[in-house]
Write a protein that holds these residues in place. Structure first.
Motif, PDB file in Angstrom:
ATOM      1  N   ARG A   1     -43.055 -58.410  18.678  1.00  0.00           N
ATOM      2  CA  ARG A   1     -42.453 -59.708  18.993  1.00  0.00           C
ATOM      3  C   ARG A   1     -42.706 -60.707  17.870  1.00  0.00           C
ATOM      4  N   LEU A   2     -43.925 -60.710  17.343  1.00  0.00           N
ATOM      5  CA  LEU A   2     -44.259 -61.626  16.260  1.00  0.00           C
ATOM      6  C   LEU A   2     -43.389 -61.359  15.026  1.00  0.00           C
ATOM      7  N   ILE A   3     -43.213 -60.107  14.682  1.00  0.00           N
ATOM      8  CA  ILE A   3     -42.359 -59.752  13.541  1.00  0.00           C
ATOM      9  C   ILE A   3     -40.923 -60.224  13.792  1.00  0.00           C
ATOM     10  N   SER A   4     -40.429 -60.046  15.002  1.00  0.00           N
ATOM     11  CA  SER A   4     -39.070 -60.496  15.347  1.00  0.00           C
ATOM     12  C   SER A   4     -38.930 -62.006  15.207  1.00  0.00           C
ATOM     13  N   VAL A   5     -39.944 -62.749  15.648  1.00  0.00           N
ATOM     14  CA  VAL A   5     -39.908 -64.208  15.516  1.00  0.00           C
ATOM     15  C   VAL A   5     -39.903 -64.597  14.038  1.00  0.00           C
ATOM     16  N   ALA A   6     -40.737 -63.937  13.238  1.00  0.00           N
ATOM     17  CA  ALA A   6     -40.794 -64.234  11.792  1.00  0.00           C
ATOM     18  C   ALA A   6     -39.444 -63.962  11.137  1.00  0.00           C
TER      19      ALA A   6
ATOM     20  N   VAL B   1     -48.059 -68.045  10.503  1.00  0.00           N
ATOM     21  CA  VAL B   1     -47.255 -69.255  10.746  1.00  0.00           C
ATOM     22  C   VAL B   1     -46.518 -69.152  12.085  1.00  0.00           C
ATOM     23  N   PRO B   2     -45.684 -68.125  12.309  1.00  0.00           N
ATOM     24  CA  PRO B   2     -45.030 -68.051  13.627  1.00  0.00           C
ATOM     25  C   PRO B   2     -46.018 -67.713  14.747  1.00  0.00           C
ATOM     26  N   ALA B   3     -47.139 -67.076  14.423  1.00  0.00           N
ATOM     27  CA  ALA B   3     -48.120 -66.728  15.457  1.00  0.00           C
ATOM     28  C   ALA B   3     -48.655 -67.972  16.152  1.00  0.00           C
ATOM     29  N   ARG B   4     -48.724 -69.085  15.432  1.00  0.00           N
ATOM     30  CA  ARG B   4     -49.223 -70.333  16.026  1.00  0.00           C
ATOM     31  C   ARG B   4     -48.338 -70.819  17.159  1.00  0.00           C
ATOM     32  N   ARG B   5     -47.060 -70.451  17.123  1.00  0.00           N
ATOM     33  CA  ARG B   5     -46.121 -70.916  18.154  1.00  0.00           C
ATOM     34  C   ARG B   5     -46.123 -70.032  19.393  1.00  0.00           C
ATOM     35  N   LEU B   6     -46.628 -68.824  19.281  1.00  0.00           N
ATOM     36  CA  LEU B   6     -46.640 -67.923  20.433  1.00  0.00           C
ATOM     37  C   LEU B   6     -47.848 -68.245  21.307  1.00  0.00           C
ATOM     38  N   LYS B   7     -47.635 -68.247  22.589  1.00  0.00           N
ATOM     39  CA  LYS B   7     -48.689 -68.652  23.522  1.00  0.00           C
ATOM     40  C   LYS B   7     -49.021 -67.538  24.512  1.00  0.00           C
ATOM     41  N   GLY B   8     -50.173 -67.654  25.102  1.00  0.00           N
ATOM     42  CA  GLY B   8     -50.578 -66.772  26.186  1.00  0.00           C
ATOM     43  C   GLY B   8     -50.569 -65.305  25.811  1.00  0.00           C
ATOM     44  N   ALA B   9     -49.939 -64.499  26.649  1.00  0.00           N
ATOM     45  CA  ALA B   9     -49.938 -63.044  26.476  1.00  0.00           C
ATOM     46  C   ALA B   9     -49.156 -62.604  25.246  1.00  0.00           C
ATOM     47  N   ASP B  10     -48.311 -63.481  24.690  1.00  0.00           N
ATOM     48  CA  ASP B  10     -47.533 -63.136  23.499  1.00  0.00           C
ATOM     49  C   ASP B  10     -48.291 -63.400  22.203  1.00  0.00           C
ATOM     50  N   ARG B  11     -49.407 -64.067  22.285  1.00  0.00           N
ATOM     51  CA  ARG B  11     -50.139 -64.517  21.088  1.00  0.00           C
ATOM     52  C   ARG B  11     -50.807 -63.360  20.355  1.00  0.00           C
ATOM     53  N   VAL B  12     -50.672 -63.383  19.029  1.00  0.00           N
ATOM     54  CA  VAL B  12     -51.414 -62.494  18.134  1.00  0.00           C
ATOM     55  C   VAL B  12     -52.319 -63.418  17.334  1.00  0.00           C
TER      56      VAL B  12
END
Length: 122
Positions: A35-40, A68-79
């Motif tokens: 998911r993080l890679i997809s957001v990036a 950088v995009p990891a900071r925007r992911l919250k909760g169970a989605d966070r890396v």
């Protein structure tokens, strides 16, 4: 929005990263990283010259840290503290992802090879 192209080496990098993530941390961790890679990649498609990316110091390559995009992911989605960077280049029509590298690697050496790679290797 620009089209996204992913070079073969970048696809191998992603596959290896997700395999390692699953092996070391489990399938849910690998899903979070995917998911993080997809957001990036989405970030780069919409604004490849974003101020949070930086020149790769080799040719026209740029680097985008996954933290950088990891900071925007919250909760169970966070890396937390992802140590990888996306090496890419772009023009008016596309964003070409060349590599996904660990920050501890010899980045200049890998980036020199990525910069000289044929774009047709997507």
């Amino acid at each position: 929005m620009r089209r996204l192209e992913i070079a073969r080496k970048a696809r191998r990098d992603i596959d290896h990263l997700l395999w390692e993530s699953q092996k070391l941390h489990g399938p849910r961790a690998a899903e979070r990283y995917q998911r993080l890679i997809s957001v990036a990649f989405s970030d780069l498609r919409s604004d490849p010259a974003c101020p949070t990316s930086r020149p790769g110091e080799i040719g026209d390559l740029r680097l985008y840290a996954l933290r950088v995009p990891a900071r925007r992911l919250k909760g169970a989605d966070r890396v937390s503290a992802p140590p990888h960077v996306v090496a890419y280049r772009f023009d008016d029509d596309r964003v070409m992802i060349l590599r996904l590298l660990h920050e501890a690697m010899d980045l200049p050496d890998h980036l020199r090879l990525a910069a000289s790679a044929e774009d047709g290797e997507a």
